[in-house]
Scaffold this motif. Sequence first.
Motif, PDB file in Angstrom:
ATOM      1  N   PHE A 172      18.109  26.834 -13.798  1.00 15.74           N
ATOM      2  CA  PHE A 172      17.004  27.066 -14.721  1.00 15.74           C
ATOM      3  C   PHE A 172      17.532  27.806 -15.945  1.00 15.74           C
ATOM      4  O   PHE A 172      18.203  28.823 -15.837  1.00 15.74           O
ATOM      5  CB  PHE A 172      15.907  27.884 -14.043  1.00 15.74           C
ATOM      6  CG  PHE A 172      15.288  27.189 -12.859  1.00 15.74           C
ATOM      7  CD1 PHE A 172      14.549  26.030 -13.033  1.00 15.74           C
ATOM      8  CD2 PHE A 172      15.457  27.686 -11.575  1.00 15.74           C
ATOM      9  CE1 PHE A 172      13.981  25.374 -11.948  1.00 15.74           C
ATOM     10  CE2 PHE A 172      14.894  27.039 -10.477  1.00 15.74           C
ATOM     11  CZ  PHE A 172      14.159  25.884 -10.660  1.00 15.74           C
ATOM     12  N   GLY A 173      17.245  27.256 -17.121  1.00 15.06           N
ATOM     13  CA  GLY A 173      17.706  27.865 -18.356  1.00 15.06           C
ATOM     14  C   GLY A 173      19.051  27.348 -18.835  1.00 15.06           C
ATOM     15  O   GLY A 173      19.489  27.693 -19.935  1.00 15.06           O
ATOM     16  N   GLN A 174      19.699  26.512 -18.034  1.00 21.34           N
ATOM     17  CA  GLN A 174      20.993  25.945 -18.424  1.00 21.34           C
ATOM     18  C   GLN A 174      20.770  24.599 -19.106  1.00 21.34           C
ATOM     19  O   GLN A 174      19.877  23.836 -18.727  1.00 21.34           O
ATOM     20  CB  GLN A 174      21.879  25.770 -17.190  1.00 21.34           C
ATOM     21  CG  GLN A 174      23.308  25.342 -17.483  1.00 21.34           C
ATOM     22  CD  GLN A 174      24.179  25.326 -16.226  1.00 21.34           C
ATOM     23  OE1 GLN A 174      23.701  25.583 -15.125  1.00 21.34           O
ATOM     24  NE2 GLN A 174      25.451  25.033 -16.403  1.00 21.34           N
ATOM     25  N   ALA A 175      21.560  24.295 -20.094  1.00 24.31           N
ATOM     26  CA  ALA A 175      21.393  23.040 -20.833  1.00 24.31           C
ATOM     27  C   ALA A 175      21.638  21.837 -19.931  1.00 24.31           C
ATOM     28  O   ALA A 175      22.557  21.841 -19.105  1.00 24.31           O
ATOM     29  CB  ALA A 175      22.351  23.010 -22.019  1.00 24.31           C
ATOM     30  N   MET A 176      20.795  20.830 -20.095  1.00 17.07           N
ATOM     31  CA  MET A 176      21.000  19.574 -19.378  1.00 17.07           C
ATOM     32  C   MET A 176      22.294  18.922 -19.855  1.00 17.07           C
ATOM     33  O   MET A 176      22.665  19.047 -21.038  1.00 17.07           O
ATOM     34  CB  MET A 176      19.837  18.627 -19.644  1.00 17.07           C
ATOM     35  CG  MET A 176      18.531  19.045 -19.019  1.00 17.07           C
ATOM     36  SD  MET A 176      18.441  18.646 -17.272  1.00 17.07           S
ATOM     37  CE  MET A 176      18.230  16.860 -17.338  1.00 17.07           C
ATOM     38  N   PRO A 177      22.988  18.205 -18.958  1.00 20.29           N
ATOM     39  CA  PRO A 177      24.204  17.505 -19.377  1.00 20.29           C
ATOM     40  C   PRO A 177      23.859  16.351 -20.314  1.00 20.29           C
ATOM     41  O   PRO A 177      23.243  15.368 -19.912  1.00 20.29           O
ATOM     42  CB  PRO A 177      24.793  17.009 -18.056  1.00 20.29           C
ATOM     43  CG  PRO A 177      23.637  16.928 -17.110  1.00 20.29           C
ATOM     44  CD  PRO A 177      22.703  18.020 -17.528  1.00 20.29           C
ATOM     45  N   GLN A 178      24.240  16.478 -21.578  1.00 20.52           N
ATOM     46  CA  GLN A 178      23.840  15.494 -22.581  1.00 20.52           C
ATOM     47  C   GLN A 178      24.384  14.106 -22.284  1.00 20.52           C
ATOM     48  O   GLN A 178      23.685  13.104 -22.462  1.00 20.52           O
ATOM     49  CB  GLN A 178      24.296  15.954 -23.965  1.00 20.52           C
ATOM     50  CG  GLN A 178      23.550  17.167 -24.483  1.00 20.52           C
ATOM     51  CD  GLN A 178      23.896  17.492 -25.924  1.00 20.52           C
ATOM     52  OE1 GLN A 178      24.757  16.854 -26.534  1.00 20.52           O
ATOM     53  NE2 GLN A 178      23.221  18.464 -26.491  1.00 20.52           N
ATOM     54  N   GLU A 179      25.636  14.042 -21.829  1.00 20.04           N
ATOM     55  CA  GLU A 179      26.228  12.726 -21.562  1.00 20.04           C
ATOM     56  C   GLU A 179      25.474  11.999 -20.464  1.00 20.04           C
ATOM     57  O   GLU A 179      25.193  10.799 -20.565  1.00 20.04           O
ATOM     58  CB  GLU A 179      27.702  12.892 -21.177  1.00 20.04           C
ATOM     59  CG  GLU A 179      28.410  11.571 -20.953  1.00 20.04           C
ATOM     60  CD  GLU A 179      29.893  11.750 -20.624  1.00 20.04           C
ATOM     61  OE1 GLU A 179      30.506  10.768 -20.183  1.00 20.04           O
ATOM     62  OE2 GLU A 179      30.414  12.860 -20.808  1.00 20.04           O
ATOM     63  N   ALA A 180      25.117  12.715 -19.388  1.00 20.71           N
ATOM     64  CA  ALA A 180      24.381  12.098 -18.291  1.00 20.71           C
ATOM     65  C   ALA A 180      23.006  11.631 -18.752  1.00 20.71           C
ATOM     66  O   ALA A 180      22.561  10.530 -18.402  1.00 20.71           O
ATOM     67  CB  ALA A 180      24.250  13.077 -17.128  1.00 20.71           C
ATOM     68  N   MET A 181      22.333  12.451 -19.545  1.00 18.17           N
ATOM     69  CA  MET A 181      21.000  12.083 -20.012  1.00 18.17           C
ATOM     70  C   MET A 181      21.060  10.877 -20.943  1.00 18.17           C
ATOM     71  O   MET A 181      20.226   9.966 -20.853  1.00 18.17           O
ATOM     72  CB  MET A 181      20.350  13.270 -20.719  1.00 18.17           C
ATOM     73  CG  MET A 181      18.858  13.104 -20.922  1.00 18.17           C
ATOM     74  SD  MET A 181      17.957  13.042 -19.364  1.00 18.17           S
ATOM     75  CE  MET A 181      16.380  12.363 -19.913  1.00 18.17           C
ATOM     76  N   MET A 182      22.049  10.842 -21.816  1.00 12.86           N
ATOM     77  CA  MET A 182      22.181   9.705 -22.722  1.00 12.86           C
ATOM     78  C   MET A 182      22.474   8.425 -21.951  1.00 12.86           C
ATOM     79  O   MET A 182      21.933   7.360 -22.268  1.00 12.86           O
ATOM     80  CB  MET A 182      23.282   9.985 -23.741  1.00 12.86           C
ATOM     81  CG  MET A 182      22.920  11.048 -24.768  1.00 12.86           C
ATOM     82  SD  MET A 182      24.287  11.461 -25.890  1.00 12.86           S
ATOM     83  CE  MET A 182      24.550   9.874 -26.695  1.00 12.86           C
TER      84      MET A 182
END
Length: 251
Positions: A172-182
């Motif tokens: 909680f509060g940690q940035a989502m992994p951008q590569e995985a989300m993309m």
Amino acid sequence: MQDETEDAIAELHAMLQRADSIVSFTGAGISTESGVPDFRTPGSPWMVNKPIPFEAFVKSPEARIEAWRRKFAMDDHYRDARPNIGHQALARLVTEGRSPAIVTQNIDGLHQASGVPDEQVVELHGNGTYATCLNCGWRHELDAIRPIFEATGDPPSCIMCAAPVKSATISFGQAMPQEAMMRAQALALECDLFLVVGSSLVVYPAATLPVIARRQGAKLVILNREPTELDEIADLVVRAEIGAVLGRLAG
């Protein structure tokens, strides 16, 4: 009601047969049948061992100690968990080339354990089966961390740069992994059937993926025991046990 459920299951299998590109999106419900506790069931051990927020983990050695204590306590709850028939069914879709990848909110590694290659599992919330350095990203194995932690009581630090080491999950509060989300978004845009399996669809931004797929023209199927907020836009909703519904795909 039983006849309606059977009709829905039959329609799901017909839709799976017609589809050329199936993206499965899995949540905690698929792994509860393997004995992995979810967050929302009353009495869940997660309520006793709540994950430490990321900011506290970074700032406080004491918080890191408690985070690791809770981490290993939860690991003990499902150390014997193995892929169930639902995992195996989705793995078969990947093996047959009918599913380019599985997108998951889960951190248990059971999709990989079912035979799906790492590169075909998109983990939106990370992976709890290993740890990483918060500075340099070096991978650390839990089997090496745990004995030292239990012997000394000290939170682990990186062998490469001495920075704090954390379970490779997204707190909680940690940035989502951008590569995985993309990558997940790209899969949602390209599939013709988006299959939600065992997700309550209340955690964002992950819950936007079914909407993206549906707006792009994909069929949306939700297989979950409880209603979700996206049931009304789905082409098909199946409320039943995952293993019972997907079992014939695994055989």
